[in-house]
Write an enzyme that holds these catalytic residues in place. Sequence first.
Site, short mmCIF file in Angstrom:
data_model
loop_
_atom_site.label_atom_id
_atom_site.label_comp_id
_atom_site.label_asym_id
_atom_site.label_seq_id
_atom_site.Cartn_x
_atom_site.Cartn_y
_atom_site.Cartn_z
N LYS A 25 0.93 -1.07 0.11
CA LYS A 25 0.03 0.04 -0.12
C LYS A 25 0.87 1.15 0.09
CE LYS A 25 -1.53 1.69 4.14
NZ LYS A 25 -1.32 3.06 4.48
N ASN A 26 1.81 1.16 0.86
CA ASN A 26 2.68 2.48 1.21
C ASN A 26 3.57 2.62 -0.13
OD1 ASN A 26 1.17 3.02 3.29
ND2 ASN A 26 2.92 2.54 4.61
N ARG A 64 -3.91 10.56 4.39
CA ARG A 64 -2.94 11.54 4.77
C ARG A 64 -2.05 11.53 3.31
NH1 ARG A 64 -2.02 14.25 8.73
NH2 ARG A 64 0.10 14.69 7.77
N CYS A 82 -4.81 13.12 12.73
CA CYS A 82 -5.51 11.66 12.80
C CYS A 82 -5.12 10.89 14.11
CB CYS A 82 -4.85 11.08 11.36
SG CYS A 82 -3.52 10.14 11.45
N ARG A 112 1.10 14.58 13.22
CA ARG A 112 1.59 14.48 11.79
C ARG A 112 1.64 15.87 10.90
NH1 ARG A 112 -0.80 8.78 9.44
NH2 ARG A 112 1.00 9.09 8.31
N PRO A 113 2.21 16.75 11.33
CA PRO A 113 2.44 17.90 10.33
C PRO A 113 2.76 17.71 8.87
CG PRO A 113 4.12 18.00 11.88
CD PRO A 113 3.12 16.96 12.21
N VAL A 114 2.74 18.72 8.02
CA VAL A 114 3.33 18.69 6.64
C VAL A 114 4.46 19.63 6.46
CG1 VAL A 114 1.71 17.37 5.77
CG2 VAL A 114 1.46 19.77 5.61
N ASP A 115 4.71 20.32 7.60
CA ASP A 115 5.72 21.29 7.56
C ASP A 115 7.05 21.02 6.76
OD1 ASP A 115 6.23 19.81 9.83
OD2 ASP A 115 7.76 21.14 10.52
N LEU A 116 7.49 19.85 6.97
CA LEU A 116 8.69 19.53 6.09
C LEU A 116 8.59 19.58 4.55
CD1 LEU A 116 10.45 16.99 8.44
CD2 LEU A 116 10.85 19.42 8.28
N ASP A 148 4.86 0.77 11.95
CA ASP A 148 3.78 0.27 11.30
C ASP A 148 3.53 -1.16 11.72
OD1 ASP A 148 3.23 2.74 10.09
OD2 ASP A 148 3.72 2.07 8.18
N ILE A 198 8.18 7.34 16.58
CA ILE A 198 7.71 8.18 15.54
C ILE A 198 6.63 8.85 15.71
CG2 ILE A 198 7.38 7.89 13.02
CD1 ILE A 198 10.14 6.78 13.72
N ARG A 240 -8.39 -0.65 4.86
CA ARG A 240 -7.45 0.52 4.28
C ARG A 240 -5.99 -0.30 3.82
NH1 ARG A 240 -5.24 4.76 7.91
NH2 ARG A 240 -4.28 4.97 6.03
C1 LIG Z 1 1.47 6.18 3.29
C2 LIG Z 1 2.65 6.03 4.11
O1 LIG Z 1 3.41 5.82 3.37
N1 LIG Z 1 2.62 6.25 5.33
C3 LIG Z 1 3.82 5.66 5.95
C4 LIG Z 1 4.64 7.02 6.11
O2 LIG Z 1 3.72 8.04 6.85
P1 LIG Z 1 4.15 9.72 6.78
O3 LIG Z 1 4.85 9.85 5.31
O4 LIG Z 1 3.07 10.46 6.80
O5 LIG Z 1 5.21 9.78 7.91
P2 LIG Z 1 6.56 10.40 8.11
O6 LIG Z 1 7.98 9.50 7.73
O7 LIG Z 1 6.40 11.82 7.45
O8 LIG Z 1 6.63 10.95 9.78
C5 LIG Z 1 7.52 10.68 10.48
C6 LIG Z 1 7.91 11.73 11.71
O9 LIG Z 1 7.94 12.74 10.87
C7 LIG Z 1 7.15 13.78 11.56
N2 LIG Z 1 6.70 14.90 10.19
C8 LIG Z 1 6.70 14.50 9.04
C9 LIG Z 1 6.53 15.22 7.93
C10 LIG Z 1 6.52 16.71 8.35
O10 LIG Z 1 6.46 17.49 7.55
N3 LIG Z 1 6.84 17.20 9.62
C11 LIG Z 1 6.93 16.29 10.57
O11 LIG Z 1 7.34 16.46 11.76
C12 LIG Z 1 5.68 13.14 11.60
O12 LIG Z 1 5.03 13.62 12.59
C13 LIG Z 1 6.28 11.80 12.19
O13 LIG Z 1 6.72 11.86 13.57
O14 LIG Z 1 5.89 6.80 7.03
C14 LIG Z 1 5.16 6.49 8.52
C15 LIG Z 1 6.62 6.24 9.09
O15 LIG Z 1 7.39 5.17 8.57
C16 LIG Z 1 4.48 5.19 8.50
O16 LIG Z 1 4.12 4.96 9.71
C17 LIG Z 1 3.12 5.23 7.51
O17 LIG Z 1 2.67 4.00 7.35
C1 LIG Z 2 -0.19 4.89 9.06
C2 LIG Z 2 -0.22 4.21 8.13
O1 LIG Z 2 -0.78 5.06 7.02
P1 LIG Z 2 -0.97 6.32 6.68
O2 LIG Z 2 0.22 7.10 6.56
O3 LIG Z 2 -1.71 6.27 5.32
O4 LIG Z 2 -2.06 6.93 7.92
C3 LIG Z 2 0.15 2.75 7.95
O5 LIG Z 2 0.21 2.21 6.88
O6 LIG Z 2 0.28 2.24 9.21
#
Ligand SMILES: CC(=O)N[C@H]1[C@@H](OP(=O)(O)OP(=O)(O)OC[C@H]2O[C@@H](n3ccc(=O)[nH]c3=O)[C@H](O)[C@@H]2O)O[C@H](CO)[C@@H](O)[C@@H]1O
Ligand SMILES: C=C(OP(=O)(O)O)C(=O)O
Length: 430
Positions: free
Chosen positions: A22-23, A102, A126, A131-135, A316, A338, A408
């Site tokens: 999926k990911n 997300r 969620c 889970r911010p998207v600042d980066l 995960d 994480i 999902r």
């Molecule tokens: C669809 C998908 O592939 N989802 C996976 C992806 O989620 P996702 O890509 O959302 O996870 P990230 O690797 O970005 O998150 C890692 C950490 O970075 C933080 N963060 C991230 C982005 C940002 O802009 N700012 C920030 O602070 C997050 O809150 C978290 O604490 O990787 C996670 C970590 O392996 C997995 O658990 C999810 O299953």
């Molecule tokens: C957290 C997960 O997915 P998502 O990042 O899509 O919420 C996941 O696959 O465990």
Amino acid sequence: MDKIIIEGGQPLIGDIVVSGSKNAALPLMTASLLTEETLSLSNLPQLADITTLANLLEGLGVTLHMNGDAQENGALYGRTLDLCGGGVNDTCAPYDLVRKMRASVLVLGPLLARFGHAEVSLPGGCAIGTRPVDLHLSGLEALGAQIDLEEGYIKARAPKGLKGAEIVLPIISVGATENLLMAASLAEGQTRLIGAASEPEVVDLADCLVKMGAKIAGIGTSELTITGVSRLSGAAHRVIPDRIEAGTFLMAAGLTDGDLNLRGARADHLKSVITLLESAGLKIEATNEGLRARRANGPLQGVDVMTEAYPGFPTDLQAQFMALMATAEGASMVSETIFENRFMHVPELMRMGANITVHGGTALVRGRSRLKGAPVMATDLRASVSLVIAALGAEGQSEVNRVYHLDRGYERVEQKLAACGARIRRVPAE
Ligand SMILES: CC(=O)N[C@H]1[C@@H](OP(=O)(O)OP(=O)(O)OC[C@H]2O[C@@H](n3ccc(=O)[nH]c3=O)[C@H](O)[C@@H]2O)O[C@H](CO)[C@@H](O)[C@@H]1O
Ligand SMILES: C=C(OP(=O)(O)O)C(=O)O
């Protein structure tokens, strides 16, 4: 809402084919926005998240055509999806679709890079953390984008196109790495992405982008160098097997004292998981087809784990590992580093008799020989499956509610488990 009823206590014995990841599939699908030619993705799992993203891409004007390899109950599995971004005529990803998943935020980089503008709803908080998207946003700004947040939307513009830059990611982020990798592939000049994620799903995306004509060096390391090209072409790519699904079934074999052959599972993607499970008392062997898992001898032993970015132990699989440790001999410390709110399975596992104490990001699990079936509530994807595998090893009947979370991320999970002896059935919503 559908629920799943499980009569526990049956060892899982047999073969399970691991589905496409999926990911990996989700970012690969968004890569179709980078080109007007067709991207053909095979081994795509049939999951609710794939449908949600397909709907979002279709809304933007991507033409989709699905072909199946195998059919069961009218549905196609191991499918090939052709995505053609030639007719994209909208660059806005609306709240109604983004809020469901997300990973939708991954349309931002490709849309901005190809069209010079994009509007994407902020995904919002969620279950497992804020889970911010600042980066993602600061990285795109470094590439020259102007970004405003208005009425819950990310409004991004780069009228003169994106320009390569040096970007240092202070936290390893899978999603930010993927968004920036796609954006930088169509930027002018060279981008250095330092502190990049090296998860197999990121590697799979990079491999596919290279097939599409992208120039990327350092794939699989924490430093990616991307030399932008003016256009990308179509490609055909096979999605990697789902290491999280495979890891979940490895643990299910341990929990039920079973013997599972996981066809397609890749040991090279599961090194830290295999090492940990072996120290807990599982015997895991590489076979010609994948991985075989069973208990080495006697009961499982409690071992400690800390979640980390790849190649460390994946967050995960933390909930599933905690379910396993709930029936091990001795104690286990499970540290989640994480996501700040990823212990929601704890009270549910405790309803089944697990002995767990949480202090901040660490849970102390004191194992007991058997859990007992109970009605439980699934709260997020991996929490749901941890309850399913706990129930398979438990004595008596469990009822897992809110299983839409499970849909999902786990393709045909009841069928796969039932074929290995599980007494499991879905009760559809009335
Ligand atoms: C669809 C998908 O592939 N989802 C996976 C992806 O989620 P996702 O890509 O959302 O996870 P990230 O690797 O970005 O998150 C890692 C950490 O970075 C933080 N963060 C991230 C982005 C940002 O802009 N700012 C920030 O602070 C997050 O809150 C978290 O604490 O990787 C996670 C970590 O392996 C997995 O658990 C999810 O299953
Ligand atoms: C957290 C997960 O997915 P998502 O990042 O899509 O919420 C996941 O696959 O465990």
